[in-house]
Enzyme design. Structure first.
Site, PDB file in Angstrom:
ATOM      1  N   ASP A   1       1.035  -1.007   0.193  1.00 39.34           N
ATOM      2  CA  ASP A   1      -0.067   0.278   0.269  1.00 39.34           C
ATOM      3  C   ASP A   1       0.808   1.003   0.328  1.00 39.34           C
ATOM      4  O   ASP A   1       1.982   1.031   0.167  1.00 39.34           O
ATOM      5  CB  ASP A   1      -0.931  -0.496   1.173  1.00 39.34           C
TER       6      ASP A   1
ATOM      7  N   ASP B   1      -9.096   3.920  -1.855  1.00 37.35           N
ATOM      8  CA  ASP B   1      -9.583   4.141  -0.721  1.00 37.35           C
ATOM      9  C   ASP B   1     -11.456   4.830  -0.942  1.00 37.35           C
ATOM     10  O   ASP B   1     -11.432   5.445  -1.237  1.00 37.35           O
ATOM     11  CB  ASP B   1      -9.401   4.993   0.270  1.00 37.35           C
TER      12      ASP B   1
END
Length: 931
Positions: A530, A605
């Site tokens: 990430d 996200d």
């Protein structure tokens, strides 16, 4: 996980723990993206400069007297009539119906960045020949009588022709612009001036040599704001090389529909950007992104596809710097539809591959020959993944694991986010929360399940942290403009950023995944990368300063490659730890062209909103079109709290997308599938079980994708390229050729309308087996249990209907074949089997690949790969033939000459013939005869 620059002003005054408090407050009160944190084109100096250029006034001409033609390519010099700077144009005819165009400065004062490692090989070339030439143009043959490339001299222009038809024009609008590297006039030392004078003399001599008699003086170049230094908010970007941007336009006559250039939260078909911002390709950590917006997101693949009823083509702009793409659709000179595409990049060179198709699958093959195909994932990674930020400790992991068993919901992977580490030190465990990680992993292994832990590329600056001290001592960190280690703020606080562009750094990083280096790891532990845009909380636009250094190159040159290299090194680490035997599974948030070779991506996200559920479809479709098939979205939405209805609908949608993972933000209420009441638990269970029954089909599609580059999840127009009705559809999709899915993505929906393509084709509802004709819009009433899915008539799909706790537990279970007959009563399909996790299918040809065919009232299985071998205990348990007629008898024959009768049952209401327990091994030849 993201942070806005609002925190930047607080960093000097807050200790580490206060940082976490600030971040938590920030995340909880922010409702949407803060656009002010990210540039528009007007705020980007090079974009605004380039976009200020108007079409029709090209300053470049080709000096045809400098043309040289070799066996591999053609070169010719281009002269900028304004400043007299020479460029070098290289043209390559590539195998597979592609053309490569490269443009660079003829004699730059220093090398310009050319993207390495993305192409899997130096593309093989084919001979070009000159078929006509005069003082105004050169006509080149691209093979065959009809294929021509016309190079026009004044102004410079390229046209690719098929017969009299122009397929594509380059610089037809005159927007080629190449800012040459230069020395800043007001800062040159005397020595610099002398060197510059020598260079100018040399260039003057060269110009005289190539354009004898040229009397026109070069125009004095005037510096514009932002050329040598640019400030955005509190951040100043120094530009020691000055302006270096490039621009080029392409015109596509007859084209109204273009696709690709992910990642953007927008519809599948690219929109006209006239009057607004261009699409931006610049990997960024964007908080709760907005929908229908050309803003940059986490990944960037500079590949665009054009499509009309006659042809599909592709453009691959191989440049890793910040890039903006303008799309202008309208009519050409003869009232024929036309789309113009303009690429603008901050640095590097022009290196573009023109993929001429002509069919969609040809473009996929062409692009795959350049950047590779989707990595063939472990079978288990195609199953269901359970994740949140964060499962608290080992007891929590065990309880969640047990909850799936208690509620009879299968899953294969449970994930741990950043809180599992010792103070955000990656490759470590929190000794209080996860004191015995191997025991935890062994417990999962005993159930044939797996785990993923996060390993991010920001490294805590801590002299007691082995990873940091090793990287620093080896000099592997990215440097700041002054030569010291670049440091920024991320989850651990102050962090260094490894230079993954360095092969030695990648090699070292890969070695850290060895079981004796990554303590507590085992073979069933996989990795999530990430924040690898890279995310820098206190950096410009929440990322790295462009004047940071990767060896001799500035970060501005390589930015969009950073996540690509992180995933590359991580995947290699997983392969190495197994001695080269096991296939890796690595999820990445940032990506570039070629990232498909290293694993999966997700859409970042997102939010628990219906619009984000809808948008997951075109976002993944766009990625599939540019080679990245292994795509999914956080089921339920990362931010906010979904209603029970939204969560159920998201599970139903995610079950039919390639990467199937639930994920949620730290501050959201827990949302394991059984926490929304027994009715919703049952609905979610059924959606997940449908995914598991179809795993053989998903696996087959990824096998084909790895071989051919075709997308697994694909728009309808890919299979129906002449059907205009499919060109703008992005609320339904195909899995392979044979399954059409129209998820329910509207709140309170009582019905959907699905377009079933294919004039003369038939489609079968996979739940009711009802038959429908193609080439129609079908109104479908839905309830909360509905997932509209259709199987194409003429196909055979293999399922495993005995769903167990994980995919590995189903390894030897039997198959049920669904034979959907077309209007002529025929069907065909395939079955692929291997061990599901090693490379032995490649190295030792250990696999089964069979052709299934129904014709002449006989269903047969034959070997598509006679030189491969693999033992399987799976057998054919049942055959369902859709659109059938009742036979008098059914018999089974095998290669050993055996013949036996088979029980059957016919339902006249649904026209489904069910053959029960043929009992034949899935890996042998056999035939079922309907008499």
């Amino acid at each position: 996980m993201i942070i806005a620059n609002v925190v930047h002003c607080l960093f000097p005054f807050f200790p580490r723990m206060c940082l976490y408090l600030v971040l938590s407050v920030f995340l909880s009160i922010t409702q949407a993206v803060d656009r002010s944190n990210f540039k528009t084109c007007d705020q980007s100096a090079f974009c605004s400069r380039q976009r200020a250029l108007k079409p029709g006034q090209s300053s470049y001409r080709a000096l045809l007297e400098t043309l040289e033609l070799s066996d591999s390519h053609l070169t010719v010099q281009l002269l900028n009539n304004n400043n007299k700077v020479l460029l070098l144009l290289e043209l390559y005819r590539l195998q597979g119906n592609m053309t490569r165009v490269k443009i660079n400065e003829l004699k730059p004062i220093k090398p310009r960045y050319e993207v390495p490692d993305v192409l899997i090989t130096d593309p093989p070339t084919e001979l070009m020949s000159v078929v006509a030439q005069d003082e105004h143009r050169v006509v080149l043959s691209l093979g065959g009588e009809d294929w021509r490339l016309i190079l026009s001299a004044q102004p410079f222009r390229l046209d690719i022709m098929e017969g009299p038809q122009v397929l594509l024009s380059l610089n037809s609008r005159g927007l080629l612009a190449f800012e040459q590297l230069r020395i800043r006039k007001d800062t040159k030392s005397q020595t610099d001036t002398e060197k510059a004078g020598e260079k100018e003399d040399t260039e003057k001599h060269d110009k005289e040599k190539v354009s004898e008699g040229e009397e026109e003086e070069a125009e004095e170049e005037v510096d514009q704001p932002g050329m040598w230094e640019e400030t955005f908010k509190t951040h100043t970007d120094t530009k020691p090389n000055g302006p270096s941007s490039i621009s080029l336009d392409f015109s596509l006559p007859g084209v109204e529909h273009v696709y690709g250039i992910p990642e953007h939260a927008d519809g599948l078909r690219l929109k006209n950007t006239d009057g607004g911002d261009p699409y931006r390709l610049y990997n960024l950590d964007v908080f709760q992104y907005e929908l229908f917006n050309p803003m940059a997101l986490y990944g960037a693949v500079p590949v665009l596809l054009s499509h009309n009823t006659h042809r599909t083509m592709g453009l691959f702009w191989l440049n890793a710097a910040e890039t903006w793409v303008d799309v202008s659709s309208g009519q050409g000179s003869s009232e024929v539809p036309q789309t113009d595409v303009r690429w603008i990049s901050e640095s590097g060179i022009i290196d573009v591959f023109i993929m001429l198709g002509p069919r969609p699958n040809d473009v996929f093959t062409q692009y795959a020959s350049l950047t590779g195909t989707q990595a063939f994932p472990p079978l288990s990674s195609l199953a269901y993944h359970q994740c949140r930020w964060n499962y608290n400790d080992q007891e929590d992991v065990s309880a969640v694991d047990q909850g799936f068993d208690e509620h009879d919901i299968p899953y294969d992977f449970i994930w741990l986010d950043i809180e599992h580490t010792d103070g955000k030190r990656y490759f470590t465990w929190d000794n209080n929360k996860f004191p015995q990680p191997k025991d935890m992993l062994q417990g999962l292994l005993d159930k044939r399940r797996k785990m993923v832990t996060i390993v991010d590329p920001h490294i805590k600056v801590d002299s007691s942290y082995k990873i940091h001290t090793e990287i620093r001592s080896r000099g592997y960190y990215i440097k700041n403009k002054d030569g010291g280690d670049y440091e920024g703020w991320c989850w651990p606080g102050n962090a260094g950023y490894p230079d993954f562009t360095n092969p030695e750094m990648r090699k070292w990083w890969a070695s850290m995944f060895a079981y004796d280096q990554y303590e507590g790891s085992m073979g069933n532990l996989y990795t999530w990368n990430d924040m690898n845009e890279p995310s820098v909380f206190n950096g410009p636009e929440v990322t790295m300063h462009k004047d940071a250094l990767h060896g001799p190159w500035e970060h501005r040159d390589i930015h969009n490659l950073y996540g690509f290299y992180v995933q590359m090194a991580t995947a290699e680490g997983q392969i190495q730890r197994s001695g080269g035997l096991e296939r890796p599974f690595v999820l990445t948030r940032a990506f570039f062209a070629g990232s498909q070779r290293y694993g999966a991506v997700w859409t970042g996200d997102n939010a628990a909103e219906w619009g984000h559920l809808k948008m997951s479809i075109p976002m993944c479709l766009s990625l599939g079109l540019v080679g990245i098939s292994f795509c999914g979205a956080d089921v339920g939405g990362f931010f906010k709290t979904p209603s029970a209805e939204l969560l159920v609908r998201w599970y139903q949608t995610g079950a039919y997308q390639p990467f199937f993972r639930a994920h949620a933000h730290l501050d959201t209420p827990r949302r394991e599938p059984w926490l929304f009441g027994p009715d919703n638990t049952a609905l979610i269970r059924e959606a997940v079980r449908q995914r598991y029954t179809l795993l053989p089909y998903w696996y087959l599609q990824f096998y084909h994708s790895q071989r051919t580059g075709q997308p697994v999840m694909r728009p309808l127009w890919v299979e129906y390229p002449e059907d205009i009705a499919t060109f703008s559809i992005d609320d339904e999709f195909l899995i392979g050729r044979d399954l059409l899915v129209h998820p329910v993505t509207d709140e309170g929906s009582s019905g959907v309308t699905a377009y079933l393509p294919g004039n003369g084709e038939v489609w079968y509802d996979v739940h009711t087996f009802q038959r429908h004709d193609g080439a129609q819009n079908l109104s479908i009433p839905v309830t909360m249990s509905s997932i509209p899915v259709f199987q194409r008539g003429g196909s055979i799909i293999c399922r495993k209907n005995r769903v167990r706790r994980s995919s590995s537990c189903m390894e030897n279970d039997p198959y049920t074949l669904y034979v959907a007959l077309d209007s002529q009563g025929n069907a065909e399909g395939e079955l692929y089997i291997d061990d599901g996790h090693t490379f032995k299918h490649e190295t030792d040809k250990q696999f089964i690949h069979r052709r299934l065919s129904f014709t002449g009232n006989s269903l047969s299985s034959s070997d598509l790969s006679p030189d491969s071998q693999f033992p399987t205990a799976s057998w054919v348990e049942q055959v369902n033939i859709l659109g059938a007629q009742k036979p008098d008898a059914v018999t089974l024959t095998t290669t050993d000459g055996g013949e036996s009768s088979v029980e059957f049952e016919f339902d006249p209401d649904t026209a489904v013939l069910t053959l029960r327990k043929p009992g034949v091994n899935a890996g042998v030849n056999w035939t079922l005869h309907l008499r």
